[in-house]
Write a protein that holds these residues in place. Structure first.
Motif, PDB file in Angstrom:
ATOM      1  N   GLN A  63       9.872 -21.433   6.409  1.00 27.19           N
ATOM      2  CA  GLN A  63       8.587 -21.357   7.100  1.00 27.19           C
ATOM      3  C   GLN A  63       8.627 -20.351   8.237  1.00 27.19           C
ATOM      4  O   GLN A  63       7.648 -19.626   8.480  1.00 27.19           O
ATOM      5  CB  GLN A  63       8.192 -22.730   7.640  1.00 27.19           C
ATOM      6  CG  GLN A  63       6.771 -22.796   8.184  1.00 27.19           C
ATOM      7  CD  GLN A  63       5.730 -22.599   7.093  1.00 27.19           C
ATOM      8  OE1 GLN A  63       5.703 -23.341   6.120  1.00 27.19           O
ATOM      9  NE2 GLN A  63       4.886 -21.589   7.252  1.00 27.19           N
ATOM     10  N   GLN A  64       9.767 -20.253   8.935  1.00 26.88           N
ATOM     11  CA  GLN A  64       9.841 -19.296  10.039  1.00 26.88           C
ATOM     12  C   GLN A  64       9.900 -17.853   9.527  1.00 26.88           C
ATOM     13  O   GLN A  64       9.581 -16.913  10.253  1.00 26.88           O
ATOM     14  CB  GLN A  64      11.043 -19.598  10.945  1.00 26.88           C
ATOM     15  CG  GLN A  64      12.393 -19.175  10.432  1.00 26.88           C
ATOM     16  CD  GLN A  64      13.501 -19.351  11.463  1.00 26.88           C
ATOM     17  OE1 GLN A  64      13.335 -20.026  12.472  1.00 26.88           O
ATOM     18  NE2 GLN A  64      14.637 -18.734  11.200  1.00 26.88           N
ATOM     19  N   LEU A  65      10.305 -17.681   8.273  1.00 27.45           N
ATOM     20  CA  LEU A  65      10.298 -16.342   7.683  1.00 27.45           C
ATOM     21  C   LEU A  65       8.911 -15.967   7.177  1.00 27.45           C
ATOM     22  O   LEU A  65       8.396 -14.889   7.466  1.00 27.45           O
ATOM     23  CB  LEU A  65      11.303 -16.271   6.531  1.00 27.45           C
ATOM     24  CG  LEU A  65      11.313 -14.968   5.717  1.00 27.45           C
ATOM     25  CD1 LEU A  65      11.743 -13.790   6.588  1.00 27.45           C
ATOM     26  CD2 LEU A  65      12.224 -15.092   4.500  1.00 27.45           C
ATOM     27  N   PHE A  66       8.281 -16.865   6.425  1.00 33.19           N
ATOM     28  CA  PHE A  66       7.020 -16.532   5.759  1.00 33.19           C
ATOM     29  C   PHE A  66       5.779 -16.858   6.591  1.00 33.19           C
ATOM     30  O   PHE A  66       4.690 -16.370   6.277  1.00 33.19           O
ATOM     31  CB  PHE A  66       6.932 -17.265   4.417  1.00 33.19           C
ATOM     32  CG  PHE A  66       7.878 -16.719   3.380  1.00 33.19           C
ATOM     33  CD1 PHE A  66       7.683 -15.457   2.850  1.00 33.19           C
ATOM     34  CD2 PHE A  66       8.964 -17.460   2.943  1.00 33.19           C
ATOM     35  CE1 PHE A  66       8.542 -14.944   1.891  1.00 33.19           C
ATOM     36  CE2 PHE A  66       9.831 -16.960   1.984  1.00 33.19           C
ATOM     37  CZ  PHE A  66       9.623 -15.689   1.460  1.00 33.19           C
ATOM     38  N   LEU A  67       5.928 -17.722   7.619  1.00 34.81           N
ATOM     39  CA  LEU A  67       4.806 -18.098   8.470  1.00 34.81           C
ATOM     40  C   LEU A  67       3.626 -18.576   7.616  1.00 34.81           C
ATOM     41  O   LEU A  67       3.745 -19.558   6.900  1.00 34.81           O
ATOM     42  CB  LEU A  67       4.425 -16.935   9.389  1.00 34.81           C
ATOM     43  CG  LEU A  67       5.532 -16.498  10.371  1.00 34.81           C
ATOM     44  CD1 LEU A  67       5.120 -15.252  11.133  1.00 34.81           C
ATOM     45  CD2 LEU A  67       5.903 -17.616  11.325  1.00 34.81           C
ATOM     46  N   LYS A  68       2.494 -17.875   7.675  1.00 35.30           N
ATOM     47  CA  LYS A  68       1.299 -18.332   6.970  1.00 35.30           C
ATOM     48  C   LYS A  68       1.058 -17.613   5.641  1.00 35.30           C
ATOM     49  O   LYS A  68      -0.021 -17.732   5.050  1.00 35.30           O
ATOM     50  CB  LYS A  68       0.070 -18.167   7.862  1.00 35.30           C
ATOM     51  CG  LYS A  68       0.132 -19.020   9.135  1.00 35.30           C
ATOM     52  CD  LYS A  68      -1.093 -18.799   9.997  1.00 35.30           C
ATOM     53  CE  LYS A  68      -1.026 -19.629  11.274  1.00 35.30           C
ATOM     54  NZ  LYS A  68      -2.201 -19.389  12.161  1.00 35.30           N
ATOM     55  N   ALA A  69       2.060 -16.890   5.167  1.00 38.29           N
ATOM     56  CA  ALA A  69       1.911 -16.206   3.879  1.00 38.29           C
ATOM     57  C   ALA A  69       1.737 -17.231   2.764  1.00 38.29           C
ATOM     58  O   ALA A  69       2.219 -18.362   2.846  1.00 38.29           O
ATOM     59  CB  ALA A  69       3.138 -15.333   3.604  1.00 38.29           C
ATOM     60  N   SER A  70       1.053 -16.838   1.714  1.00 35.97           N
ATOM     61  CA  SER A  70       0.763 -17.745   0.596  1.00 35.97           C
ATOM     62  C   SER A  70       1.978 -17.858  -0.324  1.00 35.97           C
ATOM     63  O   SER A  70       2.020 -17.286  -1.421  1.00 35.97           O
ATOM     64  CB  SER A  70      -0.454 -17.244  -0.186  1.00 35.97           C
ATOM     65  OG  SER A  70      -1.603 -17.255   0.633  1.00 35.97           O
ATOM     66  N   ILE A  71       2.974 -18.583   0.146  1.00 38.92           N
ATOM     67  CA  ILE A  71       4.193 -18.817  -0.612  1.00 38.92           C
ATOM     68  C   ILE A  71       4.387 -20.324  -0.738  1.00 38.92           C
ATOM     69  O   ILE A  71       4.280 -21.047   0.256  1.00 38.92           O
ATOM     70  CB  ILE A  71       5.433 -18.210   0.084  1.00 38.92           C
ATOM     71  CG1 ILE A  71       5.225 -16.715   0.380  1.00 38.92           C
ATOM     72  CG2 ILE A  71       6.689 -18.430  -0.759  1.00 38.92           C
ATOM     73  CD1 ILE A  71       5.152 -15.831  -0.836  1.00 38.92           C
ATOM     74  N   ASN A  72       4.661 -20.788  -1.940  1.00 43.80           N
ATOM     75  CA  ASN A  72       4.922 -22.209  -2.156  1.00 43.80           C
ATOM     76  C   ASN A  72       6.330 -22.522  -1.646  1.00 43.80           C
ATOM     77  O   ASN A  72       7.314 -22.438  -2.397  1.00 43.80           O
ATOM     78  CB  ASN A  72       4.788 -22.560  -3.638  1.00 43.80           C
ATOM     79  CG  ASN A  72       4.853 -24.058  -3.897  1.00 43.80           C
ATOM     80  OD1 ASN A  72       5.457 -24.811  -3.129  1.00 43.80           O
ATOM     81  ND2 ASN A  72       4.237 -24.488  -4.986  1.00 43.80           N
ATOM     82  N   ILE A  73       6.410 -22.869  -0.363  1.00 45.42           N
ATOM     83  CA  ILE A  73       7.691 -23.095   0.297  1.00 45.42           C
ATOM     84  C   ILE A  73       8.441 -24.273  -0.324  1.00 45.42           C
ATOM     85  O   ILE A  73       9.667 -24.231  -0.483  1.00 45.42           O
ATOM     86  CB  ILE A  73       7.472 -23.344   1.805  1.00 45.42           C
ATOM     87  CG1 ILE A  73       6.851 -22.112   2.476  1.00 45.42           C
ATOM     88  CG2 ILE A  73       8.790 -23.705   2.485  1.00 45.42           C
ATOM     89  CD1 ILE A  73       7.711 -20.888   2.446  1.00 45.42           C
TER      90      ILE A  73
END
Length: 296
Positions: A63-73
């Protein structure tokens, strides 16, 4: 199924600096600030095989890498755990005082792994990662967007997503044994004909920043040291060996406690993500640089 632990103590007495890192934790600015504390805490870390218990910790670091990007973490964390023969998590070394509690088992300080994007083509988080880097490339570095798209979709030359995430005050020295271990595991995977060990390129997304007043993200590698700052300092060596690189701002996404307010020497910094594509045959040169600069 949880894997058995592979415990390997990393460099002893690795320092975790508190109050002197590059990130100011975001908080309520209306409250009176407490006196700043500068101290060094001696912490020993161990590398362990990735297990089911690490899901929450890995998800938090993604989450700290992708922040609010649309990635299914959540699904990306599942893939990382399922591929537990490659990669490691960082935990604090056990303190033999009888006070360890099971509640702390999923506390991890970082992790490293590599996911073969070509092998896992069609999986939701894989396609989302490819869409993210291609869309940002089209926006910020149009000249190479077509080239990157071709590479990411060339099944004859697999691309692996190299992820190395850790919390801000864990020092870069810890990355050397982690990268060594990962390369050993990838080599073993190649020997046993596992597809995760076959990579022609490595794709990385690095947390970076630059002085807030700068209007244009640098594209010339010669300017990296004076303009781009790497939050994981060792990733500059990967940048130097990359054949495609570009950066994009995540300032509008950085309002969470995970991202904080970045500053270097009290100079406000704009948070970025820097995408790098590194040929696999340059990894040995990078490892030599890591060995030279990060050996304690």
């Amino acid at each position: 199924m949880a894997s058995s632990a592979k415990r390997r103590q990393l460099d002893p007495a690795v320092e975790e600096s508190r109050g002197s890192g590059t990130e100011e934790e975001s908080g309520d600015s209306s409250e009176e600030s407490e006196p700043e504390i500068h101290q060094e805490v001696q912490v020993d870390f161990e590398a362990h095989a990735i297990s089911d218990n690490d899901h929450n910790g890995i998800k938090r670091l993604l989450q700290q890498l992708f922040l609010k990007a649309s990635i299914n973490i959540i699904e990306l964390a599942n893939i990382i755990i399922q591929q537990n023969h490659v990669g490691s998590v960082i935990r604090q070394a056990e303190i033999l005082d009888g006070s360890n509690e099971e509640d702390d088992e999923d506390d991890i300080f970082g992790f490293i792994t590599a996911i073969n994007l070509t092998e896992r083509k069609g999986m939701e988080p894989v396609e989302q990662i490819k869409e993210l880097v291609l869309s940002q490339c089209e926006t910020h570095h149009q000249g190479t967007a077509e080239q990157l798209d071709k590479i990411l979709n060339d099944n004859s030359k697999p691309v692996s997503f190299l992820i190395s995430e850790r919390f801000i005050n864990v020092p870069p020295q810890i990355s050397l044994p982690l990268h060594k271990q990962l390369q050993t595991e990838l080599m073993d995977a190649r020997k046993t004909n596992k597809s995760c060990g076959k990579s022609h390129y490595y794709l990385m997304i690095s947390k970076t920043c630059m002085e807030a007043g700068k209007k244009k993200v640098p594209q010339q590698k010669g300017k990296v040291k004076e303009e781009l700052r790497f939050i994981n300092a060792e990733e500059e060596f990967f940048y130097e060996q990359s054949v495609i690189t570009y950066s994009y701002s995540v300032q509008e996404e950085s309002d969470s406690s995970l991202s904080g307010r970045w500053s270097f020497d009290d100079v406000p910094m704009k948070p970025l993500r820097t995408v790098m594509l590194i040929p696999a045959d340059r990894i040995n040169a990078i490892m030599n640089k890591l060995e030279e600069y990060l050996t304690i």
